[in-house]
Structures are given as C-alpha cells and as structure tokens.
Scaffold this motif. Structure first.
Motif, PDB file in Angstrom:
ATOM      1  N   THR A  63       0.831  -1.199   0.000  1.00 50.10           N
ATOM      2  CA  THR A  63       0.000   0.000   0.000  1.00 50.10           C
ATOM      3  C   THR A  63       0.868   1.252   0.000  1.00 50.10           C
ATOM      4  OG1 THR A  63      -1.691  -1.146   1.236  1.00 50.10           O
ATOM      5  CG2 THR A  63      -1.803   1.235   1.249  1.00 50.10           C
ATOM      6  N   ALA A  64       1.945   1.222   0.813  1.00 47.71           N
ATOM      7  CA  ALA A  64       2.823   2.391   0.894  1.00 47.71           C
ATOM      8  C   ALA A  64       3.489   2.649  -0.456  1.00 47.71           C
ATOM      9  CB  ALA A  64       3.868   2.182   1.993  1.00 47.71           C
ATOM     10  N   ILE A  65       3.900   1.566  -1.140  1.00 46.01           N
ATOM     11  CA  ILE A  65       4.526   1.741  -2.465  1.00 46.01           C
ATOM     12  C   ILE A  65       3.514   2.330  -3.446  1.00 46.01           C
ATOM     13  CG2 ILE A  65       5.520   0.508  -4.423  1.00 46.01           C
ATOM     14  CD1 ILE A  65       6.701  -1.471  -2.447  1.00 46.01           C
ATOM     15  N   LEU A  66       2.305   1.770  -3.437  1.00 50.28           N
ATOM     16  CA  LEU A  66       1.253   2.249  -4.336  1.00 50.28           C
ATOM     17  C   LEU A  66       0.954   3.724  -4.075  1.00 50.28           C
ATOM     18  CD1 LEU A  66      -0.924   1.484  -6.421  1.00 50.28           C
ATOM     19  CD2 LEU A  66      -2.407   0.864  -4.536  1.00 50.28           C
ATOM     20  N   LEU A  67       0.903   4.058  -2.782  1.00 51.32           N
ATOM     21  CA  LEU A  67       0.562   5.431  -2.406  1.00 51.32           C
ATOM     22  C   LEU A  67       1.639   6.413  -2.865  1.00 51.32           C
ATOM     23  CD1 LEU A  67      -1.775   6.663  -0.923  1.00 51.32           C
ATOM     24  CD2 LEU A  67      -0.472   6.543   1.166  1.00 51.32           C
ATOM     25  N   TYR A  68       2.891   5.985  -2.771  1.00 49.64           N
ATOM     26  CA  TYR A  68       3.958   6.858  -3.245  1.00 49.64           C
ATOM     27  C   TYR A  68       3.832   7.060  -4.757  1.00 49.64           C
ATOM     28  CZ  TYR A  68       8.452   9.214  -2.853  1.00 49.64           C
ATOM     29  OH  TYR A  68       9.442  10.169  -2.850  1.00 49.64           O
ATOM     30  N   GLY A  69       3.408   5.992  -5.455  1.00 45.53           N
ATOM     31  CA  GLY A  69       3.128   6.132  -6.884  1.00 45.53           C
ATOM     32  C   GLY A  69       2.011   7.136  -7.130  1.00 45.53           C
ATOM     33  N   PHE A  70       0.975   7.096  -6.284  1.00 42.33           N
ATOM     34  CA  PHE A  70      -0.126   8.059  -6.404  1.00 42.33           C
ATOM     35  C   PHE A  70       0.396   9.488  -6.204  1.00 42.33           C
ATOM     36  CE2 PHE A  70      -3.947   5.120  -5.181  1.00 42.33           C
ATOM     37  CZ  PHE A  70      -3.730   4.408  -6.341  1.00 42.33           C
ATOM     38  N   ALA A  71       1.317   9.652  -5.230  1.00 44.28           N
ATOM     39  CA  ALA A  71       1.866  10.983  -4.980  1.00 44.28           C
ATOM     40  C   ALA A  71       2.567  11.505  -6.233  1.00 44.28           C
ATOM     41  CB  ALA A  71       2.834  10.936  -3.799  1.00 44.28           C
ATOM     42  N   TRP A  72       3.278  10.627  -6.936  1.00 43.17           N
ATOM     43  CA  TRP A  72       3.956  11.047  -8.167  1.00 43.17           C
ATOM     44  C   TRP A  72       2.945  11.356  -9.262  1.00 43.17           C
ATOM     45  CZ3 TRP A  72       8.802  12.582  -9.100  1.00 43.17           C
ATOM     46  CH2 TRP A  72       9.711  12.386  -8.060  1.00 43.17           C
ATOM     47  N   THR A 132      14.214  10.312   0.063  1.00 42.56           N
ATOM     48  CA  THR A 132      15.140   9.728   1.028  1.00 42.56           C
ATOM     49  C   THR A 132      14.387   8.979   2.126  1.00 42.56           C
ATOM     50  OG1 THR A 132      16.527  11.656   0.614  1.00 42.56           O
ATOM     51  CG2 THR A 132      17.144  10.251   2.452  1.00 42.56           C
ATOM     52  N   LEU A 133      13.356   9.643   2.670  1.00 40.79           N
ATOM     53  CA  LEU A 133      12.552   8.992   3.717  1.00 40.79           C
ATOM     54  C   LEU A 133      11.951   7.698   3.191  1.00 40.79           C
ATOM     55  CD1 LEU A 133      10.460  11.859   5.353  1.00 40.79           C
ATOM     56  CD2 LEU A 133      12.167  10.419   6.442  1.00 40.79           C
ATOM     57  N   PHE A 134      11.441   7.749   1.955  1.00 38.67           N
ATOM     58  CA  PHE A 134      10.799   6.573   1.373  1.00 38.67           C
ATOM     59  C   PHE A 134      11.789   5.418   1.278  1.00 38.67           C
ATOM     60  CE2 PHE A 134       9.335   4.015  -2.260  1.00 38.67           C
ATOM     61  CZ  PHE A 134       8.034   3.754  -1.860  1.00 38.67           C
ATOM     62  N   LEU A 186       4.850   5.966   4.489  1.00 36.30           N
ATOM     63  CA  LEU A 186       3.609   6.733   4.357  1.00 36.30           C
ATOM     64  C   LEU A 186       3.861   8.218   4.617  1.00 36.30           C
ATOM     65  CD1 LEU A 186       1.015   4.372   6.092  1.00 36.30           C
ATOM     66  CD2 LEU A 186       1.364   4.733   3.662  1.00 36.30           C
ATOM     67  N   ASN A 187       4.747   8.513   5.573  1.00 37.24           N
ATOM     68  CA  ASN A 187       5.054   9.919   5.841  1.00 37.24           C
ATOM     69  C   ASN A 187       5.798  10.559   4.687  1.00 37.24           C
ATOM     70  OD1 ASN A 187       3.774  10.193   8.274  1.00 37.24           O
ATOM     71  ND2 ASN A 187       5.499   9.362   9.422  1.00 37.24           N
ATOM     72  N   ALA A 188       6.653   9.787   4.023  1.00 30.33           N
ATOM     73  CA  ALA A 188       7.326  10.296   2.827  1.00 30.33           C
ATOM     74  C   ALA A 188       6.280  10.680   1.785  1.00 30.33           C
ATOM     75  CB  ALA A 188       8.258   9.227   2.263  1.00 30.33           C
ATOM     76  N   THR A 189       5.264   9.823   1.644  1.00 34.47           N
ATOM     77  CA  THR A 189       4.176  10.116   0.712  1.00 34.47           C
ATOM     78  C   THR A 189       3.458  11.399   1.094  1.00 34.47           C
ATOM     79  OG1 THR A 189       3.885   7.744   0.547  1.00 34.47           O
ATOM     80  CG2 THR A 189       2.131   9.113  -0.334  1.00 34.47           C
ATOM     81  N   ASN A 190       3.158  11.543   2.379  1.00 29.50           N
ATOM     82  CA  ASN A 190       2.463  12.745   2.840  1.00 29.50           C
ATOM     83  C   ASN A 190       3.248  14.004   2.517  1.00 29.50           C
ATOM     84  OD1 ASN A 190       0.366  11.291   3.809  1.00 29.50           O
ATOM     85  ND2 ASN A 190       1.047  11.288   5.935  1.00 29.50           N
ATOM     86  N   LEU A 191       4.564  13.929   2.764  1.00 28.01           N
ATOM     87  CA  LEU A 191       5.417  15.092   2.494  1.00 28.01           C
ATOM     88  C   LEU A 191       5.359  15.438   1.004  1.00 28.01           C
ATOM     89  CD1 LEU A 191       7.422  17.145   3.519  1.00 28.01           C
ATOM     90  CD2 LEU A 191       9.239  15.487   3.185  1.00 28.01           C
ATOM     91  N   ALA A 192       5.422  14.408   0.154  1.00 26.60           N
ATOM     92  CA  ALA A 192       5.380  14.661  -1.288  1.00 26.60           C
ATOM     93  C   ALA A 192       4.047  15.289  -1.677  1.00 26.60           C
ATOM     94  CB  ALA A 192       5.591  13.349  -2.046  1.00 26.60           C
ATOM     95  N   PHE A 193       2.955  14.765  -1.126  1.00 25.40           N
ATOM     96  CA  PHE A 193       1.627  15.304  -1.457  1.00 25.40           C
ATOM     97  C   PHE A 193       1.523  16.781  -1.064  1.00 25.40           C
ATOM     98  CE2 PHE A 193      -0.541  11.075  -1.888  1.00 25.40           C
ATOM     99  CZ  PHE A 193      -1.117  11.354  -3.109  1.00 25.40           C
ATOM    100  N   VAL A 194       1.951  17.097   0.173  1.00 23.38           N
ATOM    101  CA  VAL A 194       1.820  18.468   0.638  1.00 23.38           C
ATOM    102  C   VAL A 194       2.699  19.391  -0.197  1.00 23.38           C
ATOM    103  CG1 VAL A 194       2.218  20.008   2.580  1.00 23.38           C
ATOM    104  CG2 VAL A 194       1.160  17.791   2.952  1.00 23.38           C
TER     105      VAL A 194
END
Lengths: 483, 104
Positions: A167-176, B15-17, B41-49
């Motif tokens: 899920t975390a990998i997928l979510l990072y893909g969503f962020a991109w 880096t966090l990711f 997940l926090n790395a993702t949050n940072l990227a989103f914000v």
C-alpha cells in the motif's frame, strides 16, 4: 453533497448497515443464539443491497467527481455481492467447529466487500486509496480470525506486513501521479500523462511504483511471496473469500488506474504486463505441480490464474473485448475458486490445515455430492468445456492475439495444459483410490452441500449460456476502454 | 527570505521513502517493519503536501489526500499491532524469520 449523491451509493450504504446490524445482533442477542440465523440476516441484507440499485439515480459522477456509477461499477457490485453471499453460505460449519466468532466473521467479510465495491466506484485516487484500504484491512483480520492457531497468526502477520508495504509503495506512486498532473482525478491525470509522455522520468517512477503496488495486491509474480502462506494458514472460509474478492478488486483497480489514468502510455506498459503475465502463470503452475497439500496447491493455482487475467489486461489495446475478457474471467474465477476452497470445508481437519491429497482418497464413496462438486470446480479451473472456466480462458485468447501478443497466447495454452495435471490429480485421488483408515470425518452440513451443488451447476450453465454475464461484461468494459 | 524549492522537498521525501523500504527489507522485527512502513507513508504525505503547495496547477486535493492517509494509517496500525500481539501470545517472538511454520 445532495440526497442524489447518497442514493447513488445506496448499495454500499446498505451493506455497511447490514455489517453493523450483524455486529449488534451478535453482541446483543449473544453468540450462541445468534449463530444459526446470522448468515441469513447477511444474505437478505446483501440481496436488498443488490436490489436497491433500481432506486438509485441513473449513472453519472457524484460527490463532486469522487465517485462514478457506470456499468463497470455495477458489474463489480454484482460480483462482490455474489462472492460475499457465497462465502457466508459455506462458512458456518467451519466457524462452529473451530469456534470462530460468527458475527465477527460475517461483519468483517461485509466490511471488506464495501471496500471492494468502493474501488469499482472510484474515479479519483483518494476514493481508490480509501477503497483499497477498506478492502485490505478487514482481510488481514479475516486471515487471523482463528487467534489461537499459529498458522493463522503467521498468515495474517505476513499478509499484513506485505499488504501494508505494498500500500505504501502504491501510495507513493499516487503521490507522483499527483505531482505530474496536480490532480487526483483519473481523467485529468490521463491528460497530463499524455502531454508528459514516457520521456518524463516522473511518469516512469509513477508507473513503476503503481505497477509494483497493484502487482502485490493481485499476487503477480515476483510480488506473490505472501500468497501461499497467507492462503494456507488462514481459516479456510477466509481463504475462500481472500482468494477471490481482493483479487477481483485488485483487477478493478488495475483497470481503473492503468487503462484510464495511464491509458495514454498503454503501449509501453502493455509489454511489461505481458511479460509479468507469462512469469506469473508459469511460476504458479510449476510450483503448484509439486504441492501435496491441496489448500497450498490451490493458492499457487490462484497465482497462475492471476497470470491469465493479467494477459487480458496487457491486451487492452485490443479495446473493449480485452476489458470484457478481464471482467468475465474475474467473475468466473470468483465462483470457481471460491467453490474449490469451500469444498475443503467439507472435511473435518484440525486447525486451518488443508487436506493433503491422500486425505481426499475415496471422497467419492464417502460424500458423493461433495466429490462431484469439487470435481466440477477443478474441471472449471483446468478450463475444460462446457464450463465457464473454459469460456473465460477462451475469451482471453482473441484480444491477446489482436493486440499482437501471439507468444502470450501460446504461453497461456501451454500453461493451461500443464495445469490440467495437478487439478485432475486431485480428481483421481477422490475417485480412484480407497479411503484411508484414518481419513478425516466428513462434515454433514446441508446448506454447505447445497450451496456447493448450486454453484457448481451454475458454472456449467454459465459455460453453456454465458450471455447474461458476458454482455454485461462487454457493457461494463465500455466506459473504461472506449478510445 | 527565499522559499525552499520544490525539488528539496521531493529529495527529502524520496530519502525517507527509501529509508522506509530499506527498513522493511533489512529488519526482521515485525514492529520495526511496521514503523518503516509508517515512514514510507510519511514520505508520501510530504510529497503530497509539497506538490499541493508548490505546483502552479495543483489543487487542494493533495492536502485532502494527506488527511485520508493519516486516518487510514491509524486504522492500519491498530489492526497491525493487534495481529502482532495475537502472534506474540502464541509464541513469544516478533521476529518474522522465526514465523516459518509453512514452507513449500
């Protein structure tokens, strides 16, 4: 948000309500008195949810573009409700024997079903993410519902850790994807991806992350390692549900994301998917050949089936026929695979363990109906006419060839032939060998036997008269794959 | 005072990711693996914000997404710790390498 929006998601709302009612009855009336009729409360609730679609407004987007109701989401609503109902019908004898809380089981299945239905409704990454998690988290619980069983502990822990990781990998893909387009709307992402093209490194990163994340969810090799352990160790009714609903939902997500948002670079990811499909079906089948535990064998076989479905996804360049092949296969797979796992519930085995081949010896003479139903499901999984399993595989071929992947079609045919060996070996053990002295007791459950009987007959009827489901699948694929 | 540029945020996020990914792959303690997933997940949050605030085309949905990630991650941790605890009760270890009853 208007009343119109709420009516659009009425089936989801009703399933949520049923889940809560089941939990309240379980707690209020008491486990023992509630147990016999909780399955029926659940079934009636699911039937009302399915029927309530006729009161909902005609299709369209709702909640400010977060949710879309089209034939695609209606198709998956039907599928997930059928799968949840089938799971609930076959589960009671096992749950009683292993002292698993019935109310918790049914409610958890329903919560997961809502998540799966939400995925099919998604036109926005936020809805999609919430749907995926709402589907996955209850399934981790289902895998570990037999708390005192070490195998169940191990299954749920492995499933959870890899599920959360994916899920975390997928979510990072969503962020991109959000970074590329500045939007979470799938159609707007598609427009941005079309402009950027594969020349943009951000698109490549997003594509790789999203493919990996969704690959984990659908158990695509090389992201499949959790599957055999999670399926084998989970309580058998949970395995039956886990092996079909989350996989169907993963393919709903794959179609929504890959075909809509990443549709403009379809030609680039299609080749990757085609290669993954071959690796997945081949690995699944080869490892399944050497398994002696039927539950674990079926786990590997489900990986092989992921490969066949993935082949149809890779062929989406062929248009709606490929989408219809994916949907029809997912539907057929849902019924036949759930049925095959549920047949293992006929045997009284200790803990979550599945039957070994030798324990199935002579099942025909001990429980003729059960052995027949199991045989029909295995014939379906093999893909022998006139079953729905055959038709599902057959429908995959044409789009795969149309999309120019002739080698992929050859790989599917070879794999299907190899798979026949391990499926039919189970049939040989049930019909040709004598039962062992220490063979496990057969469960004398009437509802379980009837459900298996009706489902196995349904697979044959659908194999001969596929039109209601197939034409529905063609219509459902329309909104995703018309370009 | 100049603003911190967007690539700097993305570099920190990446880096966090990768620290999170490395943690999941290298560590064998189930609780530490869960912590590493949270880091991802926090790395993702940072990227989103960062994307949501700094991209000219971006809307507010990126920030909305982060709130959903918070909520879902909390639910996930609750279930995850319960699963780890249930496993620990039957067998006092949280080392994932020692959970190897099933093979094949």
């Amino acid at each position: 948000m208007t009343i119109h929006d709420l009516l659009a998601v009425l089936p989801e709302a009703i399933v949520t309500l049923v889940a809560i009612v089941v939990l309240v009855i379980d707690a209020g009336v008491g486990e023992r008195r509630a147990r016999p009729w909780l399955p029926w409360v659940t079934i009636v609730g699911l039937a009302i949810a399915l029927a309530s679609q006729s009161w909902a407004p005609a299709g369209g987007t709702f909640f400010g573009g977060f949710v879309v109701v089209d034939d695609f989401s209606r198709f998956f609503r039907l599928l997930f409700i059928v799968l949840a109902a089938f799971t609930v019908l076959v589960a009671p004898p096992y749950l009683r024997r292993e002292e698993v809380s019935a109310g918790e089981f049914y409610a958890t299945v329903l919560f997961s079903t809502i998540g799966a239905m939400t995925i099919a409704l998604a036109t926005d990454l936020i809805t999609l993410f919430v749907g995926i998690e709402l589907m996955s988290i209850p399934v981790y619980v289902l895998a570990g519902l037999q708390r005192r069983d070490r195998y169940a502990n191990e299954a749920s822990l492995k499933y959870f850790l890899l599920g959360a990781f994916s899920t975390a990998i997928l979510l990072y893909g969503f962020a991109w994807l959000f970074g590329i387009s500045g939007s979470t709307d799938l159609a707007k992402i598609a427009a941005a991806v079309r402009t950027a093209g594969l020349g943009s490194p951000a698109v490549v990163v997003a594509l790789a992350l999203v493919t990996t994340g969704l690959g984990f969810k659908a158990a695509v090799v090389p992201f499949h390692q959790w599957t055999p352990d999670a399926y084998e160790g989970a309580p058998t009714p949970s395995t039956a549900f886990m092996s079909v609903a989350p996989k169907a939902a993963a393919f709903a997500a794959i179609l929504r994301v890959m075909a809509t948002a990443l549709g403009p670079i379809q030609l680039d990811w299609a080749l990757v998917f085609a290669i993954l499909a071959v690796i997945t079906m081949t690995t699944g089948n080869i490892v399944a050949l050497v398994q002696t535990n039927v539950k674990r064998m079926l786990a590997y076989s489900s990986i092989a089936h992921t490969g066949y479905i993935l082949a149809a996804v890779a062929a989406t360049a062929a248009g709606a026929s490929a989408g219809a092949a994916v949907l029809f296969y997912v539907f057929a797979y849902g019924i036949m695979n759930l049925g095959a796992f549920a047949c293992l519930e006929l045997l009284d085995l200790e803990g979550t363990r599945g039957a070994t081949l030798d324990e199935l010896n002579g099942l025909w003479s001990r429980h003729a109906a059960g052995a027949t139903a199991f045989t029909i499901f295995l014939v379906n999984l093999t893909g022998i006419p006139p079953t729905v399993g055959f038709l599902a595989k057959f429908l995959v071929f044409q789009p795969v060839i149309d999309a120019g992947f002739t080698w992929l079609a050859v790989a599917i045919a070879l794999n299907a032939a190899a798979a026949a060996f391990y499926y039919l070996r189970v049939v040989v053990h049930m019909f040709m060998y004598d039962a062992e002295a220490a063979a496990p007791k057969v469960e004398p459950a009437r509802v379980l036997s009837w459900s298996l009987g009706i489902a196995s007959i349904a697979t044959i009827v659908l194999g001969i008269l596929p039109d209601p489901i197939y034409s529905f699948a063609v219509r459902a694929a329309g909104p995703i794959l018309t370009k | 005072m100049t603003l911190v540029p967007l690539p700097a945020f993305i570099a920190v996020s990446a880096t966090l990711f990768f620290i999170g990914v490395a943690g999941v792959l290298v560590r064998r303690n189930a609780v530490v693996i869960l912590m590493s997933v949270e880091l991802m997940l926090n790395a993702t949050n940072l990227a989103f914000v960062a994307f949501s605030r700094r991209l000219a085309v971006a809307g507010e949905r990126g920030s909305v997404f982060v709130v959903f990630v918070f909520v879902v991650a909390a639910a996930e941790v609750a279930v995850g710790l319960a699963i780890i605890l249930a496993a620990y009760r039957n067998r006092p270890t949280v080392d994932v390498d020692q959970l190897d009853e099933m093979k094949g």
